[in-house]
Design a protein around this motif. Structure first.
Motif, PDB file in Angstrom:
ATOM      1  N   ILE A 191      68.999  36.341  28.653  1.00  0.00           N
ATOM      2  CA  ILE A 191      69.759  37.387  27.941  1.00  0.00           C
ATOM      3  C   ILE A 191      70.114  37.115  26.522  1.00  0.00           C
ATOM      4  CG2 ILE A 191      70.645  38.383  30.143  1.00  0.00           C
ATOM      5  CD1 ILE A 191      73.424  37.277  29.054  1.00  0.00           C
ATOM      6  N   LYS A 192      70.040  38.069  25.629  1.00  0.00           N
ATOM      7  CA  LYS A 192      70.758  37.653  24.251  1.00  0.00           C
ATOM      8  C   LYS A 192      71.435  38.986  23.845  1.00  0.00           C
ATOM      9  CE  LYS A 192      68.017  37.752  20.543  1.00  0.00           C
ATOM     10  NZ  LYS A 192      66.643  37.339  19.650  1.00  0.00           N
ATOM     11  N   PHE A 193      72.427  38.790  22.775  1.00  0.00           N
ATOM     12  CA  PHE A 193      73.155  39.767  22.536  1.00  0.00           C
ATOM     13  C   PHE A 193      72.859  39.976  20.948  1.00  0.00           C
ATOM     14  CE2 PHE A 193      75.826  38.037  26.027  1.00  0.00           C
ATOM     15  CZ  PHE A 193      76.180  39.573  26.578  1.00  0.00           C
ATOM     16  N   ILE A 201      73.636  37.364  16.079  1.00  0.00           N
ATOM     17  CA  ILE A 201      72.414  37.408  17.087  1.00  0.00           C
ATOM     18  C   ILE A 201      72.411  36.116  17.909  1.00  0.00           C
ATOM     19  CG2 ILE A 201      69.993  37.963  17.418  1.00  0.00           C
ATOM     20  CD1 ILE A 201      69.888  39.278  14.807  1.00  0.00           C
ATOM     21  N   THR A 202      72.644  36.181  18.965  1.00  0.00           N
ATOM     22  CA  THR A 202      72.539  35.066  19.797  1.00  0.00           C
ATOM     23  C   THR A 202      70.912  34.783  20.188  1.00  0.00           C
ATOM     24  OG1 THR A 202      72.641  36.022  22.003  1.00  0.00           O
ATOM     25  CG2 THR A 202      74.646  35.653  20.899  1.00  0.00           C
ATOM     26  N   ASP A 203      71.000  33.486  20.485  1.00  0.00           N
ATOM     27  CA  ASP A 203      69.572  33.029  21.155  1.00  0.00           C
ATOM     28  C   ASP A 203      69.366  33.400  22.381  1.00  0.00           C
ATOM     29  OD1 ASP A 203      67.007  31.689  21.040  1.00  0.00           O
ATOM     30  OD2 ASP A 203      67.893  29.812  20.587  1.00  0.00           O
ATOM     31  N   TRP A 204      68.558  33.339  23.022  1.00  0.00           N
ATOM     32  CA  TRP A 204      68.153  33.686  24.403  1.00  0.00           C
ATOM     33  C   TRP A 204      68.936  32.510  25.386  1.00  0.00           C
ATOM     34  CZ3 TRP A 204      66.592  38.116  25.734  1.00  0.00           C
ATOM     35  CH2 TRP A 204      65.545  38.907  24.919  1.00  0.00           C
ATOM     36  N   TYR A 205      69.455  33.150  26.400  1.00  0.00           N
ATOM     37  CA  TYR A 205      70.476  32.457  27.139  1.00  0.00           C
ATOM     38  C   TYR A 205      69.974  32.629  28.641  1.00  0.00           C
ATOM     39  CZ  TYR A 205      74.368  30.780  29.653  1.00  0.00           C
ATOM     40  OH  TYR A 205      75.302  30.127  30.638  1.00  0.00           O
ATOM     41  N   SER A 206      69.755  31.421  29.335  1.00  0.00           N
ATOM     42  CA  SER A 206      69.330  31.642  30.458  1.00  0.00           C
ATOM     43  C   SER A 206      70.319  30.561  31.430  1.00  0.00           C
ATOM     44  CB  SER A 206      67.896  30.959  30.684  1.00  0.00           C
ATOM     45  OG  SER A 206      67.349  31.131  32.179  1.00  0.00           O
TER      46      SER A 206
END
Length: 115
Positions: A39-41, A26-31
């Protein structure tokens, strides 16, 4: 190879959680530039084999307006592109791994019938 390829493909994003034995990243939120959108995956490995159905990817987008945020799941070409990139990289890693294995094996010496 799938795990390694996924981490290398997402190397620009922070990882919020990962569980190798459970097959989850699980990625962290990316902006990128706009702090009000991110976004996050969530990536789940359902097979050790390098196959399109061996990996499930969920993409989420967060949009914030006046400190009120909402999140929605997206189903678009980003998921397809990410999965494709991961599978291609995993295939390369698998091939390199197999070649290294062959190189590292002890060489068998074959002797003629008279020896």
């Amino acid at each position: 190879p799938m795990w390694r390829a996924t981490l290398d493909t997402l190397d620009f994003m922070s990882i919020a959680n990962s569980d190798y034995s459970g097959g989850l990243i699980i990625t962290d939120w990316y902006s990128e530039g706009n702090p009000d959108e991110a976004i996050k995956f969530n990536i789940r490995f359902v097979s050790n084999q390098i196959r399109a159905d061996g990996i499930n990817i969920n993409l989420y987008k967060r949009i914030c307006k006046e400190n009120v945020c909402r999140t929605k799941e997206l189903n678009n070409d980003i998921i397809f592109d990410l999965k494709d990139k991961i599978l291609k990289q995993a295939a390369i890693y698998k091939k390199l791994s197999e070649e290294e294995y062959v190189k590292s094996r002890p060489k068998k010496v074959y002797r003629g019938d008279n020896e």
